[in-house]
Design a protein around this motif. Structure first.
Motif, PDB file in Angstrom:
ATOM      1  N   ALA A 433      89.483 184.290  59.839  1.00 30.46           N
ATOM      2  CA  ALA A 433      88.280 184.613  59.078  1.00 30.46           C
ATOM      3  C   ALA A 433      88.154 183.739  57.824  1.00 30.46           C
ATOM      4  O   ALA A 433      87.047 183.313  57.450  1.00 30.46           O
ATOM      5  CB  ALA A 433      88.307 186.091  58.695  1.00 30.46           C
ATOM      6  N   LYS A 434      89.292 183.462  57.195  1.00 30.95           N
ATOM      7  CA  LYS A 434      89.253 182.637  55.986  1.00 30.95           C
ATOM      8  C   LYS A 434      88.803 181.207  56.306  1.00 30.95           C
ATOM      9  O   LYS A 434      88.183 180.534  55.470  1.00 30.95           O
ATOM     10  CB  LYS A 434      90.623 182.613  55.323  1.00 30.95           C
ATOM     11  CG  LYS A 434      90.589 182.114  53.877  1.00 30.95           C
ATOM     12  CD  LYS A 434      91.902 182.336  53.189  1.00 30.95           C
ATOM     13  CE  LYS A 434      91.819 182.041  51.707  1.00 30.95           C
ATOM     14  NZ  LYS A 434      91.051 180.855  51.349  1.00 30.95           N
ATOM     15  N   LEU A 435      89.096 180.745  57.501  1.00 24.75           N
ATOM     16  CA  LEU A 435      88.641 179.418  57.909  1.00 24.75           C
ATOM     17  C   LEU A 435      87.118 179.365  57.923  1.00 24.75           C
ATOM     18  O   LEU A 435      86.508 178.398  57.431  1.00 24.75           O
ATOM     19  CB  LEU A 435      89.202 179.075  59.286  1.00 24.75           C
ATOM     20  CG  LEU A 435      88.747 177.750  59.897  1.00 24.75           C
ATOM     21  CD1 LEU A 435      89.232 176.580  59.049  1.00 24.75           C
ATOM     22  CD2 LEU A 435      89.268 177.617  61.329  1.00 24.75           C
ATOM     23  N   TYR A 436      86.498 180.402  58.476  1.00 27.25           N
ATOM     24  CA  TYR A 436      85.037 180.445  58.458  1.00 27.25           C
ATOM     25  C   TYR A 436      84.512 180.578  57.039  1.00 27.25           C
ATOM     26  O   TYR A 436      83.491 179.974  56.658  1.00 27.25           O
ATOM     27  CB  TYR A 436      84.540 181.620  59.305  1.00 27.25           C
ATOM     28  CG  TYR A 436      84.489 181.323  60.785  1.00 27.25           C
ATOM     29  CD1 TYR A 436      83.551 180.431  61.286  1.00 27.25           C
ATOM     30  CD2 TYR A 436      85.356 181.942  61.680  1.00 27.25           C
ATOM     31  CE1 TYR A 436      83.481 180.156  62.651  1.00 27.25           C
ATOM     32  CE2 TYR A 436      85.304 181.676  63.036  1.00 27.25           C
ATOM     33  CZ  TYR A 436      84.364 180.780  63.518  1.00 27.25           C
ATOM     34  OH  TYR A 436      84.299 180.498  64.852  1.00 27.25           O
ATOM     35  N   VAL A 466      94.282 194.123  56.848  1.00 31.01           N
ATOM     36  CA  VAL A 466      93.040 193.533  57.355  1.00 31.01           C
ATOM     37  C   VAL A 466      91.834 194.118  56.627  1.00 31.01           C
ATOM     38  O   VAL A 466      90.922 193.388  56.204  1.00 31.01           O
ATOM     39  CB  VAL A 466      92.930 193.758  58.873  1.00 31.01           C
ATOM     40  CG1 VAL A 466      91.578 193.257  59.383  1.00 31.01           C
ATOM     41  CG2 VAL A 466      94.047 193.032  59.602  1.00 31.01           C
ATOM     42  N   TRP A 467      91.816 195.442  56.454  1.00 31.80           N
ATOM     43  CA  TRP A 467      90.696 196.065  55.724  1.00 31.80           C
ATOM     44  C   TRP A 467      90.622 195.544  54.293  1.00 31.80           C
ATOM     45  O   TRP A 467      89.526 195.261  53.781  1.00 31.80           O
ATOM     46  CB  TRP A 467      90.857 197.584  55.724  1.00 31.80           C
ATOM     47  CG  TRP A 467      90.463 198.252  57.008  1.00 31.80           C
ATOM     48  CD1 TRP A 467      91.279 198.766  57.961  1.00 31.80           C
ATOM     49  CD2 TRP A 467      89.123 198.482  57.473  1.00 31.80           C
ATOM     50  NE1 TRP A 467      90.568 199.298  58.993  1.00 31.80           N
ATOM     51  CE2 TRP A 467      89.220 199.135  58.723  1.00 31.80           C
ATOM     52  CE3 TRP A 467      87.858 198.195  56.970  1.00 31.80           C
ATOM     53  CZ2 TRP A 467      88.118 199.525  59.461  1.00 31.80           C
ATOM     54  CZ3 TRP A 467      86.747 198.582  57.711  1.00 31.80           C
ATOM     55  CH2 TRP A 467      86.874 199.234  58.938  1.00 31.80           C
ATOM     56  N   CYS A 468      91.760 195.463  53.632  1.00 33.84           N
ATOM     57  CA  CYS A 468      91.763 194.988  52.251  1.00 33.84           C
ATOM     58  C   CYS A 468      91.288 193.542  52.155  1.00 33.84           C
ATOM     59  O   CYS A 468      90.528 193.170  51.236  1.00 33.84           O
ATOM     60  CB  CYS A 468      93.154 195.136  51.648  1.00 33.84           C
ATOM     61  SG  CYS A 468      93.686 196.851  51.449  1.00 33.84           S
ATOM     62  N   GLU A 469      91.750 192.692  53.099  1.00 37.84           N
ATOM     63  CA  GLU A 469      91.317 191.293  53.081  1.00 37.84           C
ATOM     64  C   GLU A 469      89.820 191.185  53.336  1.00 37.84           C
ATOM     65  O   GLU A 469      89.134 190.344  52.738  1.00 37.84           O
ATOM     66  CB  GLU A 469      92.093 190.499  54.140  1.00 37.84           C
ATOM     67  CG  GLU A 469      93.568 190.309  53.847  1.00 37.84           C
ATOM     68  CD  GLU A 469      93.803 189.335  52.710  1.00 37.84           C
ATOM     69  OE1 GLU A 469      92.852 188.604  52.346  1.00 37.84           O
ATOM     70  OE2 GLU A 469      94.934 189.314  52.180  1.00 37.84           O
ATOM     71  N   ALA A 471      87.573 193.461  52.537  1.00 37.18           N
ATOM     72  CA  ALA A 471      86.896 193.884  51.316  1.00 37.18           C
ATOM     73  C   ALA A 471      86.992 192.809  50.233  1.00 37.18           C
ATOM     74  O   ALA A 471      86.017 192.544  49.494  1.00 37.18           O
ATOM     75  CB  ALA A 471      87.508 195.193  50.822  1.00 37.18           C
ATOM     76  N   GLU A 472      88.139 192.165  50.114  1.00 38.80           N
ATOM     77  CA  GLU A 472      88.286 191.112  49.114  1.00 38.80           C
ATOM     78  C   GLU A 472      87.368 189.925  49.416  1.00 38.80           C
ATOM     79  O   GLU A 472      86.862 189.275  48.498  1.00 38.80           O
ATOM     80  CB  GLU A 472      89.742 190.660  49.054  1.00 38.80           C
ATOM     81  CG  GLU A 472      90.677 191.695  48.445  1.00 38.80           C
ATOM     82  CD  GLU A 472      92.117 191.232  48.450  1.00 38.80           C
ATOM     83  OE1 GLU A 472      92.347 190.059  48.817  1.00 38.80           O
ATOM     84  OE2 GLU A 472      93.000 192.037  48.099  1.00 38.80           O
ATOM     85  N   MET A 473      87.183 189.642  50.701  1.00 40.04           N
ATOM     86  CA  MET A 473      86.267 188.558  51.050  1.00 40.04           C
ATOM     87  C   MET A 473      84.846 188.895  50.606  1.00 40.04           C
ATOM     88  O   MET A 473      84.119 188.043  50.058  1.00 40.04           O
ATOM     89  CB  MET A 473      86.292 188.313  52.555  1.00 40.04           C
ATOM     90  CG  MET A 473      85.400 187.148  52.992  1.00 40.04           C
ATOM     91  SD  MET A 473      84.987 187.170  54.737  1.00 40.04           S
ATOM     92  CE  MET A 473      83.800 188.515  54.780  1.00 40.04           C
ATOM     93  N   GLU A 474      84.440 190.162  50.829  1.00 33.71           N
ATOM     94  CA  GLU A 474      83.103 190.556  50.389  1.00 33.71           C
ATOM     95  C   GLU A 474      82.993 190.469  48.870  1.00 33.71           C
ATOM     96  O   GLU A 474      81.954 190.063  48.317  1.00 33.71           O
ATOM     97  CB  GLU A 474      82.809 191.983  50.864  1.00 33.71           C
ATOM     98  CG  GLU A 474      82.761 192.147  52.378  1.00 33.71           C
ATOM     99  CD  GLU A 474      81.562 191.462  52.998  1.00 33.71           C
ATOM    100  OE1 GLU A 474      80.699 190.953  52.249  1.00 33.71           O
ATOM    101  OE2 GLU A 474      81.485 191.405  54.247  1.00 33.71           O
ATOM    102  N   ALA A 475      84.076 190.847  48.171  1.00 35.16           N
ATOM    103  CA  ALA A 475      84.047 190.788  46.704  1.00 35.16           C
ATOM    104  C   ALA A 475      83.969 189.351  46.217  1.00 35.16           C
ATOM    105  O   ALA A 475      83.287 189.055  45.212  1.00 35.16           O
ATOM    106  CB  ALA A 475      85.280 191.476  46.136  1.00 35.16           C
TER     107      ALA A 475
END
Length: 593
Positions: A433-436, A466-469, A471-475
């Motif tokens: 997901a971080k790659l995208y 996974v949930w935390c990551e 949420a952090e991506m959205e933040a």
């Protein structure tokens, strides 16, 4: 008749023994005493006594054996062309008239003939011995016979016939026959016999060789003499060994490729090398195949550079008067050209017919060297496709190529089983997901996270991460409302039916709850959201404080106070107030809404 010299006649010292023999000439004991008494006499005199004794007792094994041993001792230091050997052979023949059932006499005679290198007489004598003796004693003769036919100068056809007869007597010694065939450079029959041994499930090597060693010998034979051996399916034989054995598979792959190289099928050899590199499961076998492949490409490149003809230029016709170029000569009009020259002339300049392919060969070699890290990583993944660390390393190999990285991540998350994974399988989804996200494609990153939270991980911590990551991506993208909604969705208490079907739930997980309290500061409904999160978080805090007496509780309290500084004033007051009440009273009632 030859006259016997006077010194060989009996003397007065022999009268006692002569008188006893005259009275009883058929007594072995008397003759033996006479021979013992004349031990120091010349052999000629003792030979006369032996001849007289054997004339009276022709069936005495003791006399014949002693007589033949003395005659063998007599010719030991003589050249094989000496006339004494003829006399010795005649004595053996006379002995075998009555001693033909005695294997020891045969062994002595055959050993002597082998030393004399009398081929025809020796072969016939060996055959007579096998016919005369019972089959239970043939093993004593065959050992000498095989040594006899292995002498230099014996025709190969004679040796082959003898070995084939011997295998009918004892098939377990076929390895000796195979060794003889290879030493005689009879590659065809040697390969056929060796293949027959490998196809026999009941075969047991008397030399202690394993089936794997025999396979390697056959592969070396087939590849080293590919032009001399025919009628065998070399490809099927070697591939059968690759499927059957797991040790030194790389050597078998290189043998198969070497077979095609020797037959001039270079493209087929490249296909074999490629197949070998993509199927071996050990780094050692991969190194063997890769090194052989690189040496092959280097050798073909060097050979092409040495034999490259730089004088291949277009032929033109020049006018003899003024030296002007008239034009290119039409090869179709020259009837004296051979087919090869005609084809070369017609196809001149066509790229598929270009002999100067040095650039192509060099590009092949460079491409092979560039692929080594990827191929080596594939070997490690074949050993354990659930190794998360190796998948991450594989993605790093394609740094700068997002398409290959996406394909690698897709293959990784599809292959890795969370229950069998070595490492943390959720990190593959997060990195995917971080790659995208790094390429400004948040929509696809959300799709990846949405699929990631549906995976059945081995531990609840992986799912919580996974949930935390997510949420952090959205933040990070300033979408705080979506981040909070995600964490609410993660921490919502599931229904009874969902609890029954699910392996675990996150409504009480520490990491998710702490992230929820952090993001709740950005929510308009701050007091209610903070209180709900804290009430869910409270059981974990109580357990931790009970395990930390004294200064431990105070340390945790200070940590909680510092953590709440990130939240709004309402959440900070609520957290500190409830925490202080608990520390003071060691009991806190659950407040109602």
């Amino acid at each position: 008749m030859e006259k016997i010299p006077a010194e060989f006649y009996p003397t007065e010292h022999d009268l006692l023994y002569e008188e006893e023999i005259l009275r009883n000439p058929f007594s072995l004991k008397l003759w033996w005493r006479y021979l013992i008494a004349r031990t120091g006499s010349p052999f000629k005199k003792r030979g006369i006594i032996y001849e007289r004794a054997l004339k009276a007792l022709p069936g005495s094994y003791k006399l014949w054996y002693a007589y033949l041993r003395e005659r063998l001792q007599l010719v030991r230091n003589l050249p094989i062309t000496h006339t004494q050997y003829d006399s010795l052979n005649n004595t053996f023949e006379r002995a075998l008239v009555t001693m033909h059932k005695m294997p020891r006499i045969w062994v002595m005679y055959l050993t002597s003939l082998t030393q004399q290198r009398v081929l025809t007489r020796g072969r016939r004598t060996f055959d007579r011995a096998l016919c005369a003796l019972p089959v239970t004693q043939h093993d004593r003769i065959w050992d000498l016979y095989l040594g006899f036919v292995s002498l230099g100068g014996v025709p190969i056809e004679t040796s082959l016939r003898v070995y084939r007869r011997y295998l009918k007597f004892d098939p377990s010694h076929i390895e000796e026959f195979i060794e003889f065939l290879l030493n005689s450079k009879l590659w065809q029959e040697g390969a056929e016999r060796l293949a027959g041994v490998l196809n026999d499930d009941k075969f047991y090597s008397i030399k202690g060789k394993t089936k794997h060693q025999l396979w390697l010998e056959l592969c070396d034979l087939l590849t080293s003499h590919s032009t001399e051996v025919s009628g065998l399916k070399v490809d099927a034989i070697i591939r059968g060994g690759i499927r059957k054995f797991t040790d030194e598979v790389g050597r078998l792959w290189t043998s198969l490729a070497d077979y095609y190289i020797r037959r001039g099928l270079f493209e087929k050899a490249r296909d074999v090398f490629e197949e070998g590199m993509t199927t071996v499961v050990t780094v050692r076998d991969f190194s063997v195949v890769f090194d052989a492949y690189s040496r092959f490409e280097e050798s073909t490149l060097a050979a092409k550079m040495e034999t490259m003809d730089l004088s291949d230029v277009e032929e033109v016709v020049v006018d003899g008067d003024d030296g002007t170029v008239v034009g290119e000569e039409d090869g179709r009009l020259d009837y004296n050209l051979s087919v090869g020259k005609f084809a070369k002339k017609i196809l001149h300049g066509f790229w598929l017919n270009d002999d100067n392919d040095v650039d192509l060969r060099l590009a092949r070699l460079e491409h092979l060297m560039d692929r080594r890290p990827e191929l080596a990583n594939s070997v490690l993944l074949r050993q354990n496709p659930h190794n998360v660390e190796q998948w991450h390393r594989r993605v790093k190999l394609f740094e700068g190529n997002p398409t290959r990285q996406i394909l690698t991540y897709t293959e990784a998350v599809r292959t890795v089983d969370p229950m069998k994974a070595v490492g943390k399988p959720h990190t593959l989804w997060v990195a995917f997901a971080k790659l995208y996200e790094d390429h400004k494609d948040v929509a696809n990153a959300r799709v990846i996270f949405d699929k990631a939270v549906q995976v059945g991980y081995k531990t609840v911590d992986n799912l919580a991460s996974v949930w935390c990551e997510w949420a952090e991506m959205e933040a990070r993208n300033y979408n705080f409302k979506a981040a909070l909604e995600l964490l609410k969705r993660a921490t919502a208490e599931p229904s009874v039916e969902v609890k029954r079907r699910a392996r675990f739930a996150l409504h009480g997980h520490f990491s998710v709850l702490s992230s929820t309290m952090l993001f709740s500061s950005h929510s308009p409904s701050l007091p209610k959201t903070s209180r709900t999160c804290f009430l869910n978080f409270l059981p974990f805090g109580l357990k931790i404080l009970n395990l930390l007496p004294g200064h431990g509780a105070q340390t945790l309290l200070l940590g909680l106070g510092a953590q709440t500084l990130l939240l709004g004033l309402g959440a900070q007051t609520l957290l500190l107030g409830l925490a202080l009440d608990y520390v003071a009273l060691r009991r806190i009632p659950i407040l109602s809404d």
